[in-house]
Write a protein that holds these residues in place. Structure first.
Motif, mmCIF file in Angstrom:
data_model
loop_
_atom_site.group_PDB
_atom_site.id
_atom_site.type_symbol
_atom_site.label_atom_id
_atom_site.label_comp_id
_atom_site.label_asym_id
_atom_site.label_seq_id
_atom_site.Cartn_x
_atom_site.Cartn_y
_atom_site.Cartn_z
ATOM 1 N N THR A 1 7.888 -9.473 -5.120
ATOM 2 C CA THR A 1 7.112 -8.957 -6.252
ATOM 3 C C THR A 1 7.298 -9.852 -7.473
ATOM 4 O OG1 THR A 1 7.491 -6.742 -5.380
ATOM 5 C CG2 THR A 1 6.591 -6.880 -7.595
ATOM 6 N N ALA B 1 5.251 -12.938 -6.630
ATOM 7 C CA ALA B 1 3.810 -12.645 -6.561
ATOM 8 C C ALA B 1 3.225 -12.368 -7.938
ATOM 9 C CB ALA B 1 3.566 -11.461 -5.632
ATOM 10 N N SER B 2 3.987 -11.661 -8.806
ATOM 11 C CA SER B 2 3.435 -11.345 -10.132
ATOM 12 C C SER B 2 3.111 -12.631 -10.882
ATOM 13 C CB SER B 2 4.404 -10.471 -10.921
ATOM 14 O OG SER B 2 5.577 -11.190 -11.228
ATOM 15 N N VAL C 1 0.189 -14.648 -8.541
ATOM 16 C CA VAL C 1 -1.132 -13.997 -8.580
ATOM 17 C C VAL C 1 -1.780 -14.241 -9.934
ATOM 18 C CG1 VAL C 1 -2.310 -11.754 -8.589
ATOM 19 C CG2 VAL C 1 -0.622 -12.244 -6.831
ATOM 20 N N LYS C 2 -0.991 -14.102 -11.010
ATOM 21 C CA LYS C 2 -1.552 -14.286 -12.357
ATOM 22 C C LYS C 2 -2.081 -15.712 -12.532
ATOM 23 C CE LYS C 2 -0.753 -13.504 -17.207
ATOM 24 N NZ LYS C 2 0.169 -13.705 -18.289
ATOM 25 N N VAL D 1 -5.052 -13.754 -3.164
ATOM 26 C CA VAL D 1 -4.923 -12.321 -2.864
ATOM 27 C C VAL D 1 -5.860 -11.902 -1.728
ATOM 28 C CG1 VAL D 1 -5.216 -9.995 -3.822
ATOM 29 C CG2 VAL D 1 -4.134 -11.767 -5.188
ATOM 30 N N ARG D 2 -7.099 -12.391 -1.749
ATOM 31 C CA ARG D 2 -8.070 -11.995 -0.714
ATOM 32 C C ARG D 2 -7.590 -12.432 0.678
ATOM 33 N NH1 ARG D 2 -11.289 -12.716 -5.289
ATOM 34 N NH2 ARG D 2 -12.942 -11.160 -5.545
ATOM 35 N N LEU E 1 -4.604 -10.299 1.779
ATOM 36 C CA LEU E 1 -4.967 -8.955 2.263
ATOM 37 C C LEU E 1 -5.509 -9.035 3.687
ATOM 38 C CD1 LEU E 1 -6.804 -7.533 -0.889
ATOM 39 C CD2 LEU E 1 -4.555 -6.866 -0.075
ATOM 40 N N TYR F 1 3.261 -13.020 -1.615
ATOM 41 C CA TYR F 1 2.515 -11.800 -1.928
ATOM 42 C C TYR F 1 2.475 -10.868 -0.706
ATOM 43 C CZ TYR F 1 -1.632 -8.896 -2.754
ATOM 44 O OH TYR F 1 -2.503 -7.836 -2.871
ATOM 45 N N ILE G 1 4.289 -6.624 0.730
ATOM 46 C CA ILE G 1 3.533 -5.503 1.319
ATOM 47 C C ILE G 1 4.176 -5.097 2.648
ATOM 48 C CG2 ILE G 1 1.272 -4.760 2.156
ATOM 49 C CD1 ILE G 1 0.054 -6.941 0.308
ATOM 50 N N MET H 1 -9.386 -9.799 -11.435
ATOM 51 C CA MET H 1 -8.583 -9.134 -10.401
ATOM 52 C C MET H 1 -7.138 -9.613 -10.426
ATOM 53 S SD MET H 1 -9.072 -9.260 -6.294
ATOM 54 C CE MET H 1 -8.494 -10.929 -6.170
ATOM 55 N N ASN H 2 -6.984 -10.954 -10.535
ATOM 56 C CA ASN H 2 -5.621 -11.487 -10.529
ATOM 57 C C ASN H 2 -4.803 -10.944 -11.694
ATOM 58 O OD1 ASN H 2 -6.182 -12.925 -8.283
ATOM 59 N ND2 ASN H 2 -6.243 -14.929 -9.254
ATOM 60 N N THR I 1 -3.919 -7.165 -11.087
ATOM 61 C CA THR I 1 -2.941 -7.022 -9.993
ATOM 62 C C THR I 1 -1.572 -7.499 -10.452
ATOM 63 O OG1 THR I 1 -4.687 -7.432 -8.375
ATOM 64 C CG2 THR I 1 -2.435 -7.676 -7.598
ATOM 65 N N SER I 2 -1.539 -8.646 -11.139
ATOM 66 C CA SER I 2 -0.271 -9.186 -11.628
ATOM 67 C C SER I 2 0.371 -8.230 -12.642
ATOM 68 C CB SER I 2 -0.526 -10.552 -12.277
ATOM 69 O OG SER I 2 0.623 -10.990 -12.927
ATOM 70 N N LEU J 1 1.927 -5.324 -10.815
ATOM 71 C CA LEU J 1 3.176 -5.745 -10.162
ATOM 72 C C LEU J 1 4.295 -5.883 -11.186
ATOM 73 C CD1 LEU J 1 1.850 -8.508 -7.692
ATOM 74 C CD2 LEU J 1 2.708 -6.259 -7.072
ATOM 75 N N ARG J 2 3.979 -6.520 -12.326
ATOM 76 C CA ARG J 2 5.002 -6.758 -13.353
ATOM 77 C C ARG J 2 5.513 -5.459 -13.954
ATOM 78 N NH1 ARG J 2 3.866 -12.469 -16.468
ATOM 79 N NH2 ARG J 2 4.022 -13.606 -14.530
ATOM 80 N N GLY K 1 0.264 -2.707 -6.189
ATOM 81 C CA GLY K 1 -0.518 -3.938 -6.332
ATOM 82 C C GLY K 1 -1.764 -3.910 -5.455
ATOM 83 N N VAL K 2 -1.611 -3.458 -4.197
ATOM 84 C CA VAL K 2 -2.768 -3.384 -3.275
ATOM 85 C C VAL K 2 -3.803 -2.386 -3.815
ATOM 86 C CG1 VAL K 2 -3.525 -2.689 -0.950
ATOM 87 C CG2 VAL K 2 -1.441 -4.020 -1.226
ATOM 88 N N THR L 1 -5.640 -3.907 -6.736
ATOM 89 C CA THR L 1 -6.633 -4.877 -6.252
ATOM 90 C C THR L 1 -7.860 -4.143 -5.708
ATOM 91 O OG1 THR L 1 -4.836 -6.351 -5.626
ATOM 92 C CG2 THR L 1 -6.984 -6.834 -4.686
ATOM 93 N N LEU M 1 -11.605 -4.560 -7.078
ATOM 94 C CA LEU M 1 -12.694 -5.057 -6.221
ATOM 95 C C LEU M 1 -13.842 -4.047 -6.172
ATOM 96 C CD1 LEU M 1 -10.532 -6.503 -3.297
ATOM 97 C CD2 LEU M 1 -12.025 -7.846 -4.793
ATOM 98 N N GLU N 1 -15.821 -4.340 -9.206
ATOM 99 C CA GLU N 1 -16.638 -5.572 -9.155
ATOM 100 C C GLU N 1 -17.751 -5.485 -8.116
ATOM 101 O OE1 GLU N 1 -14.072 -8.882 -8.317
ATOM 102 O OE2 GLU N 1 -13.550 -9.178 -10.412
ATOM 103 N N ASP O 1 -17.455 -5.851 -4.958
ATOM 104 C CA ASP O 1 -17.265 -6.940 -3.995
ATOM 105 C C ASP O 1 -16.968 -6.274 -2.640
ATOM 106 O OD1 ASP O 1 -16.605 -9.212 -2.650
ATOM 107 O OD2 ASP O 1 -15.166 -9.963 -4.117
ATOM 108 N N TRP P 1 -14.688 -7.500 0.418
ATOM 109 C CA TRP P 1 -13.240 -7.497 0.207
ATOM 110 C C TRP P 1 -12.709 -6.103 -0.101
ATOM 111 C CZ3 TRP P 1 -10.734 -11.377 2.128
ATOM 112 C CH2 TRP P 1 -11.407 -12.602 2.275
ATOM 113 N N ALA Q 1 -9.394 -4.577 1.689
ATOM 114 C CA ALA Q 1 -8.289 -3.940 0.963
ATOM 115 C C ALA Q 1 -8.145 -2.476 1.374
ATOM 116 C CB ALA Q 1 -8.523 -4.056 -0.547
#
Lengths: 275, 88
Positions: free
Chosen positions: A61, A64-65, A68-69, A75-76, A79, A202, A206, B1-2, B5-6, B9-10, B50-51, B54, B58, B61, B63, B66, B70
């Motif tokens: 984590t 990834a934090s 990902v940022k 990420v896609r 998953l 990442y 999970i 999205m990034n 999600t980040s 997580l943080r 986080g999942v 995301t 998505l 958006e 999308d 995806w 997810a």
């Protein structure tokens, strides 16, 4: 629970080391946590696995934090690959009781050596985006020289199949999937090594979540050990991400190959019953 | 999205680690374990949060390709958890 300060510091140090290596190369760190916790800290195998999973979540984590940022972790793709890896892990869990562990560990060790040699011998082959707006066309900014690099993920279907096999093998042997996922993405799917290791970081969180939460709910987790390891792993992830910003892809592949060879030695020792 | 999600997580990571550090400092007190328990729960849950973040991004958006990926992953994790809990 009362815990000696020296023990807390020792556990935090283990967490920092495993967290740094795990973050740099997109492996969870379980291959370090479990032998150290069982041999040096005298935990039983199941206690070590439970504590290790919490350490892996903290490492993953933390990494990834950041990844990902900054857009380095895909990420896609993570998953998508995680779905088939999880299916493989579930299949592996069903057949775990029927498999000879030493044979699987031996196969796993051979796969690691094959991946390490391939990464040393083959030059990284990145395919730039072939058509605009394609589903598997991506880009990231390399933090070392701040240039935007484009890449197209190839061999997606066979990559998903190999990920299923990796999940099966990983679940049957108890050795983490990062050591297979990173070479798979890099060699087979032509994902740049930095993106592959960041995406693996990442994904690993999970995977570890599912295992850790079961131990947690059942109360089979040594809270103070897990807390110290997690704090150390978090610090390690901060160190790992700052080192990764300065690393080039070439040396990173070389170091990853060395790590794979080291892990294969541990796996062969486990297969032979030495560890 | 990034970004979202980040951020998710943080938030979980920092909250969990902070509570674990406090719990370790007060580990000689009875409430030290309680603080660590909450810290571990928040930390462990962070990848799943986080999942879900995301997935929601998505969806916003639109999308859809995806979103399906997810959603399938989130559903699989939940099914795996339920099966594991029922088996034990």
């Amino acid at each position: 629970m009362d815990m000696e300060p020296v023990l807390i510091i020792a556990l935090i140090t283990v967490g920092v080391c495993a967290g740094t290596i795990g973050t740099l190369f997109g492996v969870g760190g379980g291959i370090i946590f479990i032998p150290v916790l069982t041999i040096l800290f005298d935990l039983s195998a199941s206690e070590a696995v439970a504590v290790s999973l919490v350490g892996i979540v903290a490492t993953s984590t933390g990494a990834a934090s950041f990844y990902v940022k900054s857009g380095i972790a895909n990420v896609r793709l993570g998953l998508l690959l995680e779905i088939t890896t999880s299916v493989g892990a579930m299949i592996g869990a069903l057949f775990a009781a029927y498999a000879a562990n030493w044979v699987l560990l031996f196969i796993f060790g051979c796969v690691l050596i094959y991946s390490a040699v391939s990464m040393i011998l083959r030059k990284e082959r990145i395919i730039e985006n072939s058509d605009e707006g394609g589903d598997m066309n991506f880009s990231y900014t390399d933090s070392k020289d701040l240039t935007e690099r484009q890449y197209e993920v190839k061999n997606v279907k066979s990559g998903l199949l190999v990920c299923t096999a990796a999940g099966v093998l990983s679940s049957l042997t108890g050795v983490g999937g990062g050591t297979i996922k990173v070479p798979l993405m890099n060699i087979h799917m032509h994902v740049p090594i930095k993106v592959a290791s960041a995406t693996s970081s990442y994904m690993i969180g999970i995977t570890a979540f599912s295992g850790a939460i079961i131990f947690f709910i059942h109360g089979d987790l040594l809270l103070d050990y897990a807390a110290a390891i997690a704090v150390g792993a978090f610090l390690g992830s901060v160190i790992g991400t700052s080192i990764s910003k300065k690393l080039d892809a070439g040396p990173m592949r070389k170091y990853f190959s060395i790590l794979l060879l080291a892990v294969s030695v541990i796996v062969f020792l486990e297969a032979g019953g030495v560890l | 999205m990034n970004g979202s999600t980040s951020l998710a997580l943080r938030c979980c990571l920092f909250a969990g680690i902070a509570l674990l550090a406090v719990g370790l400092i007060f580990s000689e007190q009875e409430y030290g374990d309680d603080i660590m328990w909450v810290g571990i729960l928040i930390l462990i849950a962070s990848p799943f949060v986080g999942v879900l973040t995301t997935l929601s991004h998505l969806t916003a958006e639109k999308d859809w390709k995806w979103v399906k990926v997810a959603a399938v992953l989130a559903a699989m994790i939940l099914v795996f958890l339920i099966i594991s809990l029922l088996r034990n």
